[in-house]
Motif scaffolding. Structure first.
Motif, PDB file in Angstrom:
ATOM      1  N   UNK A 186       0.862  -1.177   0.000  1.00  0.00           N
ATOM      2  CA  UNK A 186       0.000   0.000   0.000  1.00  0.00           C
ATOM      3  C   UNK A 186       0.900   1.229   0.000  1.00  0.00           C
ATOM      4  N   UNK A 187       0.781   2.036  -1.006  1.00  0.00           N
ATOM      5  CA  UNK A 187       1.652   3.202  -1.111  1.00  0.00           C
ATOM      6  C   UNK A 187       1.176   4.310  -0.179  1.00  0.00           C
ATOM      7  N   UNK A 188       1.991   4.665   0.770  1.00  0.00           N
ATOM      8  CA  UNK A 188       1.686   5.757   1.686  1.00  0.00           C
ATOM      9  C   UNK A 188       2.673   6.887   1.453  1.00  0.00           C
ATOM     10  N   UNK A 189       2.203   8.087   1.663  1.00  0.00           N
ATOM     11  CA  UNK A 189       3.087   9.238   1.468  1.00  0.00           C
ATOM     12  C   UNK A 189       4.071   9.348   2.615  1.00  0.00           C
ATOM     13  N   UNK A 190       5.277   9.782   2.311  1.00  0.00           N
ATOM     14  CA  UNK A 190       6.300   9.981   3.337  1.00  0.00           C
ATOM     15  C   UNK A 190       7.034   8.702   3.671  1.00  0.00           C
ATOM     16  N   UNK A 191       8.138   8.832   4.340  1.00  0.00           N
ATOM     17  CA  UNK A 191       8.948   7.687   4.748  1.00  0.00           C
ATOM     18  C   UNK A 191       8.629   7.328   6.194  1.00  0.00           C
ATOM     19  N   UNK A 192       8.723   6.046   6.496  1.00  0.00           N
ATOM     20  CA  UNK A 192       8.483   5.591   7.860  1.00  0.00           C
ATOM     21  C   UNK A 192       9.762   5.663   8.674  1.00  0.00           C
ATOM     22  N   UNK A 193       9.620   5.976   9.912  1.00  0.00           N
ATOM     23  CA  UNK A 193      10.752   6.000  10.818  1.00  0.00           C
ATOM     24  C   UNK A 193      10.550   4.899  11.842  1.00  0.00           C
ATOM     25  N   UNK A 194      11.403   3.867  11.806  1.00  0.00           N
ATOM     26  CA  UNK A 194      11.247   2.734  12.707  1.00  0.00           C
ATOM     27  C   UNK A 194      12.559   2.473  13.406  1.00  0.00           C
ATOM     28  N   UNK A 195      12.458   1.811  14.546  1.00  0.00           N
ATOM     29  CA  UNK A 195      13.644   1.491  15.334  1.00  0.00           C
ATOM     30  C   UNK A 195      13.592   0.029  15.725  1.00  0.00           C
ATOM     31  N   UNK A 196      14.729  -0.575  16.059  1.00  0.00           N
ATOM     32  CA  UNK A 196      14.741  -1.989  16.449  1.00  0.00           C
ATOM     33  C   UNK A 196      13.855  -2.218  17.672  1.00  0.00           C
ATOM     34  N   UNK A 197      13.278  -3.409  17.800  1.00  0.00           N
ATOM     35  CA  UNK A 197      12.385  -3.674  18.931  1.00  0.00           C
ATOM     36  C   UNK A 197      13.175  -3.937  20.205  1.00  0.00           C
ATOM     37  N   UNK A 198      12.607  -3.626  21.338  1.00  0.00           N
ATOM     38  CA  UNK A 198      13.262  -3.997  22.597  1.00  0.00           C
ATOM     39  C   UNK A 198      13.194  -5.509  22.788  1.00  0.00           C
ATOM     40  N   UNK A 199      14.012  -6.027  23.703  1.00  0.00           N
ATOM     41  CA  UNK A 199      14.075  -7.472  23.917  1.00  0.00           C
ATOM     42  C   UNK A 199      12.755  -8.038  24.418  1.00  0.00           C
ATOM     43  N   UNK A 304       8.077   1.549  27.751  1.00  0.00           N
ATOM     44  CA  UNK A 304       9.408   1.485  28.358  1.00  0.00           C
ATOM     45  C   UNK A 304       9.381   0.866  29.743  1.00  0.00           C
ATOM     46  N   UNK A 305       8.290   1.078  30.475  1.00  0.00           N
ATOM     47  CA  UNK A 305       8.230   0.591  31.852  1.00  0.00           C
ATOM     48  C   UNK A 305       7.691  -0.833  31.960  1.00  0.00           C
ATOM     49  N   UNK A 306       7.293  -1.454  30.807  1.00  0.00           N
ATOM     50  CA  UNK A 306       6.683  -2.771  30.859  1.00  0.00           C
ATOM     51  C   UNK A 306       7.707  -3.841  31.200  1.00  0.00           C
ATOM     52  N   UNK A 307       7.285  -4.832  32.017  1.00  0.00           N
ATOM     53  CA  UNK A 307       8.133  -5.952  32.406  1.00  0.00           C
ATOM     54  C   UNK A 307       7.378  -7.258  32.187  1.00  0.00           C
ATOM     55  N   UNK A 308       8.095  -8.337  31.809  1.00  0.00           N
ATOM     56  CA  UNK A 308       7.424  -9.644  31.686  1.00  0.00           C
ATOM     57  C   UNK A 308       6.664 -10.008  32.945  1.00  0.00           C
ATOM     58  N   UNK A 309       5.492 -10.574  32.781  1.00  0.00           N
ATOM     59  CA  UNK A 309       4.630 -10.891  33.905  1.00  0.00           C
ATOM     60  C   UNK A 309       3.488  -9.909  34.069  1.00  0.00           C
TER      61      UNK A 309
END
Length: 315
Positions: A186-199, A304-309
């Motif tokens: 799907x062609x969307x205008x503009x470029x996406x800005x993404x970052x690597x996922x946290x662990x 950012x504050x999320x923890x497993x469990x």
């Protein structure tokens, strides 16, 4: 089973169930149910009485199974098969079941719109019965509970490999998938800005072990997709394909609220299209999905504050 054994079995399962139709599919379904459910009884046709609208019976949960696994979809035949099996069952063996389950081979994880309508109509016409459907994704969710011996029996192999199997996947194998993505994007205008996922992203999205294994293995091949995009002349193509991924992800997430595994299944179909998922192609698909998962084009980044469990992102 170990994670790499489960991953190997999943690919074999997909290939096996995608390549069989009609009676061969019913035989596979019988084998799976007999291994998973001791109370399952396969039903064969006999003389002029046929099978009385039933391909299998679950004695413990009083479930009747009707299979339909054609090579090509014919809407009229779907209607005829469903209504014929249901009418035959409620007429000739009403005391044998309380649940009617329609089993099909549609790899997209859902049912044809006509079938969904037939299920709704049947529930209205027979309020004392409960109606369900079983697709290949749900069948795998049953199969994955088997131990190594049971899985080997289901897949028809001597044993499940103990040593990790490494598949050679390069640009040549990835190319058909990327060609398909270019058609679907799907062609969307503009470029996406993404970052690597946290662990913690895998845990936050509550994917089952099967998909965690697939993404973890696929991340090892993510550099192949990077190499591909480093060679294309169109510098915007990567972001355009990523936009297509994200748009399709948002659509299927809305269709499957609270079910991350169903969403991941639909994303696999988006990558593979209508191609039969041969082993090498499935591994390549896992690499593509892992690549866009890592970029956070699909599935949620945990706070950012999320923890497993803590409650995950699909509650």
């Amino acid at each position: 089973m170990l994670p790499h054994q489960r991953q190997w079995a999943r690919i074999e399962f997909r290939e096996l169930f995608a390549g069989n139709h009609g009676c061969a599919f019913e035989d596979l379904f019988d084998r799976l149910m007999e291994l998973c459910h001791p109370g399952y009884v396969a039903v064969r046709t006999h003389g002029n009485i046929g099978d009385l609208g039933c391909d299998g019976l679950g004695l413990h949960d009083r479930t009747l199974y009707a299979c339909y696994a054609p090579e090509t979809v014919d809407v009229r035949e779907i209607r005829r098969k469903f209504r014929s099996d249901l009418l035959s069952a409620v007429t000739q063996r009403p005391e044998h079941f309380e649940n009617f389950t329609f089993v099909h081979n549609d790899p997209r994880g859902g049912v044809h719109p006509v079938v969904s309508g037939l299920l709704v109509e049947a529930q209205r016409d027979y309020p004392n019965l409960k109606f369900h459907e079983l697709n290949p994704r749900k069948l795998w969710n049953r199969a994955v509970r088997l131990d190594e011996v049971g899985m080997a029996l289901l897949l028809g192999v001597p044993e499940i490999p103990v040593q990790e199997v490494v598949y050679g996947v390069g640009l040549r194998e990835i190319q058909p998938l990327l060609d398909h993505l270019r058609e679907e994007r799907k062609r969307l205008s503009g470029a996406l800005s993404v970052a690597p996922p946290p662990a913690t992203k895998l845990a936050y999205n509550a994917l089952n072990d099967d998909y965690v294994d697939a993404i973890t293995a696929g991340l090892k091949l993510s550099h192949v997709i990077d190499d591909y995009y480093a060679r294309v002349a169109d510098l915007t193509e990567h972001d355009e394909v990523a936009a297509g991924f994200n748009a399709h992800y948002q659509q299927v997430r809305a269709e499957h609220p609270g079910d991350p595994d169903a969403v991941m299944w639909e994303m696999e179909v988006y990558v593979l299209g209508n191609r039969r998922p041969l082993r090498e192609l499935q591994v390549a698909a896992d690499a593509v999905l892992a690549h866009f998962f890592e970029r956070c084009d699909i599935f949620d980044r945990p706070p950012a504050e999320w923890q497993p469990g803590q409650p995950h992102g699909w509650v």
